[in-house]
Design a protein around this motif. Sequence first.
Motif, PDB file in Angstrom:
ATOM      1  N   GLY A  51      -9.018  -3.183 -13.130  1.00 53.65           N
ATOM      2  CA  GLY A  51      -9.061  -1.938 -13.890  1.00 53.65           C
ATOM      3  C   GLY A  51      -7.704  -1.376 -14.231  1.00 53.65           C
ATOM      4  N   THR A  52      -6.618  -2.175 -14.058  1.00 52.51           N
ATOM      5  CA  THR A  52      -5.263  -1.685 -14.343  1.00 52.51           C
ATOM      6  C   THR A  52      -4.739  -2.190 -15.685  1.00 52.51           C
ATOM      7  N   GLY A  53      -5.506  -3.049 -16.353  1.00 46.64           N
ATOM      8  CA  GLY A  53      -5.057  -3.575 -17.633  1.00 46.64           C
ATOM      9  C   GLY A  53      -6.219  -3.835 -18.565  1.00 46.64           C
ATOM     10  N   THR A  54      -5.905  -4.065 -19.833  1.00 45.87           N
ATOM     11  CA  THR A  54      -6.941  -4.349 -20.845  1.00 45.87           C
ATOM     12  C   THR A  54      -6.459  -5.483 -21.746  1.00 45.87           C
ATOM     13  N   ARG A  55      -7.367  -6.000 -22.565  1.00 43.23           N
ATOM     14  CA  ARG A  55      -7.013  -6.983 -23.577  1.00 43.23           C
ATOM     15  C   ARG A  55      -7.567  -6.510 -24.918  1.00 43.23           C
ATOM     16  N   LYS A  56      -7.016  -7.066 -25.988  1.00 43.31           N
ATOM     17  CA  LYS A  56      -7.483  -6.695 -27.320  1.00 43.31           C
ATOM     18  C   LYS A  56      -8.811  -7.362 -27.645  1.00 43.31           C
ATOM     19  N   TYR A  57      -9.200  -8.319 -26.832  1.00 42.05           N
ATOM     20  CA  TYR A  57     -10.436  -9.053 -27.063  1.00 42.05           C
ATOM     21  C   TYR A  57     -11.375  -8.860 -25.874  1.00 42.05           C
ATOM     22  N   LYS A  58     -12.658  -9.059 -26.109  1.00 41.11           N
ATOM     23  CA  LYS A  58     -13.670  -8.910 -25.058  1.00 41.11           C
ATOM     24  C   LYS A  58     -14.145 -10.252 -24.519  1.00 41.11           C
ATOM     25  N   ARG A  59     -13.887 -11.313 -25.291  1.00 44.21           N
ATOM     26  CA  ARG A  59     -14.303 -12.657 -24.884  1.00 44.21           C
ATOM     27  C   ARG A  59     -13.095 -13.598 -24.958  1.00 44.21           C
ATOM     28  N   ALA A  60     -12.986 -14.487 -23.970  1.00 47.94           N
ATOM     29  CA  ALA A  60     -11.857 -15.415 -23.954  1.00 47.94           C
ATOM     30  C   ALA A  60     -12.284 -16.750 -23.360  1.00 47.94           C
ATOM     31  N   ALA A  61     -11.555 -17.801 -23.740  1.00 45.46           N
ATOM     32  CA  ALA A  61     -11.762 -19.127 -23.151  1.00 45.46           C
ATOM     33  C   ALA A  61     -10.419 -19.841 -23.142  1.00 45.46           C
ATOM     34  N   ASP A  62     -10.248 -20.755 -22.171  1.00 42.19           N
ATOM     35  CA  ASP A  62      -9.002 -21.514 -22.110  1.00 42.19           C
ATOM     36  C   ASP A  62      -9.152 -22.709 -21.184  1.00 42.19           C
ATOM     37  N   THR A  63      -8.097 -23.517 -21.128  1.00 37.25           N
ATOM     38  CA  THR A  63      -7.952 -24.498 -20.051  1.00 37.25           C
ATOM     39  C   THR A  63      -6.742 -24.047 -19.253  1.00 37.25           C
ATOM     40  N   GLN A  64      -6.949 -23.755 -17.988  1.00 37.25           N
ATOM     41  CA  GLN A  64      -5.905 -23.180 -17.150  1.00 37.25           C
ATOM     42  C   GLN A  64      -5.329 -24.219 -16.191  1.00 37.25           C
ATOM     43  N   LYS A  65      -3.993 -24.320 -16.177  1.00 38.49           N
ATOM     44  CA  LYS A  65      -3.319 -25.171 -15.197  1.00 38.49           C
ATOM     45  C   LYS A  65      -3.447 -24.510 -13.820  1.00 38.49           C
ATOM     46  N   CYS A  66      -3.904 -25.263 -12.819  1.00 38.20           N
ATOM     47  CA  CYS A  66      -4.094 -24.705 -11.471  1.00 38.20           C
ATOM     48  C   CYS A  66      -3.487 -25.619 -10.418  1.00 38.20           C
ATOM     49  N   ILE A  67      -3.019 -24.997  -9.349  1.00 40.92           N
ATOM     50  CA  ILE A  67      -2.544 -25.752  -8.193  1.00 40.92           C
ATOM     51  C   ILE A  67      -3.205 -25.182  -6.949  1.00 40.92           C
ATOM     52  N   ARG A  68      -3.816 -26.048  -6.163  1.00 38.32           N
ATOM     53  CA  ARG A  68      -4.385 -25.663  -4.870  1.00 38.32           C
ATOM     54  C   ARG A  68      -3.931 -26.693  -3.840  1.00 38.32           C
ATOM     55  N   VAL A  69      -3.248 -26.221  -2.831  1.00 42.36           N
ATOM     56  CA  VAL A  69      -2.688 -27.156  -1.846  1.00 42.36           C
ATOM     57  C   VAL A  69      -3.120 -26.843  -0.415  1.00 42.36           C
ATOM     58  N   SER A  70      -3.921 -25.811  -0.230  1.00 38.45           N
ATOM     59  CA  SER A  70      -4.347 -25.481   1.131  1.00 38.45           C
ATOM     60  C   SER A  70      -5.564 -24.584   1.065  1.00 38.45           C
ATOM     61  N   GLY A  71      -6.075 -24.234   2.236  1.00 44.48           N
ATOM     62  CA  GLY A  71      -7.200 -23.314   2.310  1.00 44.48           C
ATOM     63  C   GLY A  71      -8.517 -24.005   2.052  1.00 44.48           C
ATOM     64  N   LYS A  72      -9.552 -23.183   1.797  1.00 41.65           N
ATOM     65  CA  LYS A  72     -10.911 -23.728   1.661  1.00 41.65           C
ATOM     66  C   LYS A  72     -11.057 -24.636   0.439  1.00 41.65           C
ATOM     67  N   HIS A  73     -10.152 -24.425  -0.552  1.00 37.85           N
ATOM     68  CA  HIS A  73     -10.298 -25.177  -1.803  1.00 37.85           C
ATOM     69  C   HIS A  73      -9.793 -26.609  -1.695  1.00 37.85           C
ATOM     70  N   ASN A  74      -8.884 -26.865  -0.769  1.00 38.62           N
ATOM     71  CA  ASN A  74      -8.293 -28.194  -0.748  1.00 38.62           C
ATOM     72  C   ASN A  74      -7.625 -28.481   0.572  1.00 38.62           C
ATOM     73  N   ASP A  75      -7.671 -29.722   0.960  1.00 38.20           N
ATOM     74  CA  ASP A  75      -6.965 -30.216   2.118  1.00 38.20           C
ATOM     75  C   ASP A  75      -6.004 -31.270   1.610  1.00 38.20           C
ATOM     76  N   LEU A  76      -4.716 -30.991   1.703  1.00 37.69           N
ATOM     77  CA  LEU A  76      -3.712 -31.877   1.128  1.00 37.69           C
ATOM     78  C   LEU A  76      -3.864 -33.310   1.610  1.00 37.69           C
ATOM     79  N   GLU A  77      -4.191 -33.481   2.866  1.00 42.78           N
ATOM     80  CA  GLU A  77      -4.275 -34.837   3.409  1.00 42.78           C
ATOM     81  C   GLU A  77      -5.448 -35.629   2.827  1.00 42.78           C
TER      82      GLU A  77
END
Length: 861
Positions: A51-77
């Motif tokens: 609730g601290t920011g807005t966009r000029k559009y109400k709908r969006a789509a993309d392909t986002q570059k992500c990195i996960r190296v620890s935690g519940k999402h991924n185990d590096l080993e």
Amino acid sequence: MTSNEIRQQFLDFFKNKDHKIVQSFPVVPFDDPTLLFTNAGMNQFKDVFLGTGTRKYKRAADTQKCIRVSGKHNDLEEVGHDTYHHTFFEMLGNWSFGDYYKAEAIEWAWELLTKVWKLPKERLWATVYRTDDEAYNLWKTKTDINPNHILHFDEKDNFWEMGDTGPCGPCSEIHINLTDDFDNPKYVNAGVPECIEIWNLVFIQYNRDAEGTLHELPAKHVDTGMGFERICAVLQKKSSNYDTDVFAPIIEAISAMSGVKYDTEENKIPMRVIADHLRMLSFSIADGAMPGNDGRGYVIRRILRRAARYGRKLNLDKPFIYQLVKVLVEFMEDVFPELKHKQDHIEKVIKAEEESFNITLDRGIELFEKIAAKVEAEQKKIITGEDVFLLYDTYGFPVDLTNVLARERNLSIDEVRFNELMDEQKNRSRTRSKFEVLQTVLDYAVPDFEKFETKFIGYEKTIMRHKVNKSLRFGTLILFDETPFYAESGGQLGDTGYIILEDNLKIKIINTRWLNGRIVHEIEEVYDELYPGTLIPFTTPFIVEVDEMRRWDIMRNHSATHLLHAALRKVLGNHVHQAGSYVGPDRLRFDFSHYARVSDEEIQQIETIVNDKIREAINLNHYRSIPLEEAKKMGALMFFEDKYGERVNVVKFEDFSTEFCGGTHVKNTAQIGLLKIVNESSIASGIRRIEAVTGRGVEQLIKAQQDELKNAEQKYNELLDEKKKVEKQLYEIHFQVKLDAVSDILSEPMDEYGVKIYKGRVEASNMDELKAFGDELRSKMKEGVGVLFSVIEDKVGIVCVVTDKLIKEKKMSAGKIVGEIAKLVNGGGGGKPHLATAGGKDVSKIEEALRQVEDIVIKYL
């Protein structure tokens, strides 16, 4: 379909649904210090959900570059050892900001999967949160999914939260079962690789307060995420993500480089690890991250070293990862052009890190093998904490790498003991300052200390009057309710100055530091003459005055540090960020992340940029205690390792430099005068250091250099005089050796009419030397005439000498004799009766002239 076609079909599908296609957020979220890396598509829209920011559009789509190296999402080993874990991946996503909600999200997801991509409906499953009947009913009414394939799960699998408090909501996941038993619900959320989640639809409808109570949001949002590599494997009918065309070009290049086929699992694992890690390294470095010893820098270094170690399993012992960057760039530059723009930088960073680690790896592995062999010989299973610490502390061998190598040999490490040794080392190296020791004393021995508050007013003034009851003193430490003295922080040294009592007695303030949120001044010990052994008391109002000249020197250096930081980023790249600093009156020191030595040319560029900005006379804007969000909008540099409060200080020099800082600064860059870099060095792997001076420091540097030049000149002149003396001595010794030829000539005189004639050739360097030969000959002749020839600079030199008796009795003259001899060699000359010299041009006629010497001398008898 190719992976590029799959990605584009996703974006086109939602573009046709009136979504704005937005660029991927950088994988290094420099404007969000709470994150090491961008780990989800929603990161760039976090402010909208909060609730601290807005966009000029109400709908969006993309392909986002992500990195996960620890935690519940991924185990590096697990990365590389299974077929679907990754450190870097793309997240396809679509969002609604208070626009459409569950119905459209579910309906469109089903449409894309089954109508566009034509996935078999009988293999698809949907999961919903245990109380989300709305989503359950929408799956039944808006799609033709088998109702038995809609399952309920609890918070662990189907409820999304941004944090302990804030926006949250249920989610609905879409799974595909690729087993033969595709109608059995037991595989869903069971961790079976053949039954995987491919899309998560998050419905942000609540706000959780501090008590944990959920409140309905007035505007509800949709946040979806689909694993790009997973959907590619499904659509390309591959059992492993690594077998898709996302990874194939890289794996083929690794195989060609190593000469190892991608056939057995033993060969596949290291190739998968390297292919995955190459992507993570390239994208993170392209977006400004750098290998380092902590924070995201350590993660990058750890990933790179893991890839390098797996390369050894393929006999890739020399730096090789950097050579694979071009393969990744060629395949992905159309989608992510930043890879192409930063290719050279990425390659240089990776290569430098590989070269450094190879030295560590060779040395560490050799020692590890000895340690492991000893453990096995003793029939033990645990490597001691002492040995792990030795590898780490002495050889720089990472503990996690020791752990991996140990596991490969069915051994373990004593990590508890290792951590104890690390703590002991930290305690040994931590020397407590006088202020730290006194912290406890002040807390307990001075009851008013906790209540006493101090306010810094030194931005506006450097001198003020104080009353005794507005101060608190404990021995040589003193606090004021207000002070113009800056306390040491942020790399800037604390102010020094004076307390001036009414009788004009000055007591020096030798340091200013922060202690428990208060500014504490340390004063020199001045004893009361009336009460020996007692510190002089403050019984009347007094003045405190900052050493203003010293403060000015510090301010020049501090402001110059900000300009230097900006210039470094401009010349070397945006991966540069501060890793430490010293700002004193004498100099400035700036530590920063960079992978190589800063060249002389780069140093010159950096200096020129800073001094140009100084000459531009840019005014300072110092924003004090402003909201963090406002500072972010101003573009202030933020780094993960730094911690920020809700209100911050920002120093801004137009658009050139904007940084968080509460230090003291010049009002205008022209007040800095000039900056001169005096040294550049390495202080750690990936960390460089620049030292520089400004203002009066430059004057002192010039004076020191002039003094050094004068001293050098004086020493040079002394050495020159000494050289001349030595040369003279050497010449005399050398000449004495030459004079030995005179003795030979004296031993074979010609006798004509009772007159001895001495003649011969000598080696003279010049005519003066030849005359000296003549003097030597004349001094040793008892009576007679001497004629000596020498070749000097390709010409003939002649000297003739006559003894006094012959001059007196026979009227003989050396000048006449030498003049006639010189004619024989096409020359001329003359001189006094006792010694004369001549020269000639024809060296070839010396022997003929020597033969005629007696005839010429006889003529003058």
